[in-house]
Design an enzyme around this catalytic site. Structure first.
Site, PDB file in Angstrom:
ATOM      1  N   LYS A   1       0.833  -1.198   0.000  1.00 15.53           N
ATOM      2  CA  LYS A   1       0.000   0.000   0.000  1.00 15.53           C
ATOM      3  C   LYS A   1       0.871   1.252   0.000  1.00 15.53           C
ATOM      4  CE  LYS A   1      -1.665   0.867   3.976  1.00 15.53           C
ATOM      5  NZ  LYS A   1      -0.868   2.032   4.287  1.00 15.53           N
TER       6      LYS A   1
ATOM      7  N   GLN B   1      -6.154  -1.943  10.387  1.00 17.88           N
ATOM      8  CA  GLN B   1      -5.892  -3.282   9.854  1.00 17.88           C
ATOM      9  C   GLN B   1      -6.539  -4.367  10.729  1.00 17.88           C
ATOM     10  OE1 GLN B   1      -3.358  -2.463   6.579  1.00 17.88           O
ATOM     11  NE2 GLN B   1      -3.617  -4.490   7.395  1.00 17.88           N
TER      12      GLN B   1
ATOM     13  N   ASP C   1     -12.413   1.864   4.175  1.00 16.77           N
ATOM     14  CA  ASP C   1     -12.659   0.418   4.120  1.00 16.77           C
ATOM     15  C   ASP C   1     -14.153   0.107   3.929  1.00 16.77           C
ATOM     16  OD1 ASP C   1     -10.582  -1.491   4.309  1.00 16.77           O
ATOM     17  OD2 ASP C   1     -10.181  -0.952   6.390  1.00 16.77           O
TER      18      ASP C   1
END
Ligand SMILES: NC(=O)C1=CN([C@@H]2O[C@H](COP(=O)(O)OP(=O)(O)OC[C@H]3O[C@@H](n4cnc5c(N)ncnc54)[C@H](OP(=O)(O)O)[C@@H]3O)[C@@H](O)[C@H]2O)C=CC1
Ligand SMILES: Nc1nc(=O)c2c([nH]1)NC[C@@H]1CN(c3ccc(C(=O)N[C@@H](CCC(=O)O)C(=O)O)cc3)C=[N+]21
Length: 300
Positions: A56, A100, A129
């Site tokens: 990322k 995460q 997300d």
């Protein structure tokens, strides 16, 4: 039959280039500097998360996005994490926040984290997300704000490969909030969330309590595996000619393998995504896309 390889890496590069162009064009059209910022929060060490963070970061730089990673030790408390999220919510220089998952099981002084409370605390306009209740609700209702990155990546892959699922049987193995559930919902929508042809599927969600998993999988014209068990989908679970999408990222020794036994599956399927080089890179591309969208939403 030898399946066609669905090159997620190539398509992801294409999308990342589109995102980079969008970033440049936005600066020109507004006459203001435009450098969206994404912050990832990594608590402890999870192998799939580490791969994600590393890739990322690189992708952000190339697209003109500032990528930051906050690392917290596995021993952090719920309060440490909640405080950090609150601080990132408040910070106007932060456009996207990604915590995460999974959070370490033994965190928060051994009591485990309240994952839901952490995700609920993220500002919905920074929720790249698509985990917050309002964003999930909008998605469910077919009027999405953010699209969740992995399912969106898969939709883009199918769209750009001209694979239509309309009227077809899709089986999604896995019902997580991050992949399985939103994936199933998006494919079943009447109007495609992106690309009309990637909708209107007849969707079955399978999971660890499904009776005759192999039989259910064999009904799939398109089989999507998001399980987290290395190579559990075997060749004899695939309908000849099916399209197989492998979401799994599993570390086995020093190898990265998917949830599908790739070699045997390739003998039966008409098209298949590899691991690595399939869905993973697309997830990152769509994360960049969402970060740019978040920055635009916040400047409105
Ligand atoms: N490529 C990418 O970009 C991404 C990859 N991943 C990877 O995808 C995989 C899945 O991730 P995630 O959705 O977060 O995983 P979760 O662990 O949250 O969910 C796994 C799902 O698979 C089901 N399952 C587990 N074992 C079996 C089994 N033996 N038979 C049938 N179903 C089973 C579970 O069922 P039940 O609900 O009954 O427990 C659950 O619904 C992981 O390898 C992860 O690393 C994840 C996100 C992005
Ligand atoms: N809140 C949250 N959102 C996520 O989307 C999320 C998460 N948590 N936790 C971890 C999983 C896993 N995940 C990956 C994404 C891309 C690659 C990726 O880039 N894969 C490359 C790896 C190549 C390599 O470096 O070897 C590939 O498959 O080709 C991997 C894993 C996102 N996840």
């Amino acid at each position: 039959m030898t399946a066609k390889l669905l090159d997620g890496k190539r398509i992801a590069a294409e999308i990342r280039e589109e995102v980079a162009q969008d970033v440049k064009a936005t600066a020109v059209s507004t006459g203001q500097p435009f450098r969206p910022c994404l912050v990832a929060v990594l608590v402890g060490e999870d192998p799939a998360s580490k791969v994600y963070v590393r890739n990322k970061q690189r992708a952000c730089e190339k697209a003109g996005i500032e990528g930051r990673t906050h690392r917290l030790p596995a021993e952090s408390t719920q309060k440490d994490l909640m405080d950090l999220v609150a601080q990132l919510n408040e910070d106007p220089s932060v456009n996207g926040i990604l915590v995460q998952l999974p959070l370490p099981k033994n965190g928060n002084a051994g009591a485990g984290f309240n994952e839901r409370a952490v995700l609920d605390a993220i500002d919905p306009l920074k929720d790249v997300d698509c985990f917050s209740p309002v964003n999930v609700g909008l998605l469910m209702q077919g009027r999405p704000r953010f699209l969740p990155c992995t399912p969106h990546g898969i939709i883009q892959l199918l769209h750009r490969e001209n694979i239509s699922v309309a009227g077809k049987n899709v089986v999604v193995v896995g019902r997580s909030d991050i992949v399985g559930k939103p994936m199933a919902m998006m494919l079943a929508q009447r109007d495609g969330s992106c690309g009309r042809d990637v909708a209107n599927a007849t969707v079955t969600i399978a999971h660890s309590r499904t009776d005759d998993l192999a039989g259910v999988c064999r009904t799939a014209d398109c089989l999507i595996a998001a399980v987290g068990v290395p190579e559990m989908v075997k060749g004899n679970m695939i309908k000849p000619g099916a399209v197989v999408i492998d979401v799994g990222i599993n570390r086995v020794g020093d190898r990265l393998v998917g949830d599908v036994a790739f070699d045997e599956a390739s003998e039966v399927a008409s098209a298949i995504t590899p691991v690595p080089g399939g869905v993973g890179p697309l997830t990152i591309a769509m994360l960049l896309h969402n970060t740019v969208m978040a920055a635009k939403l916040q400047s409105e």
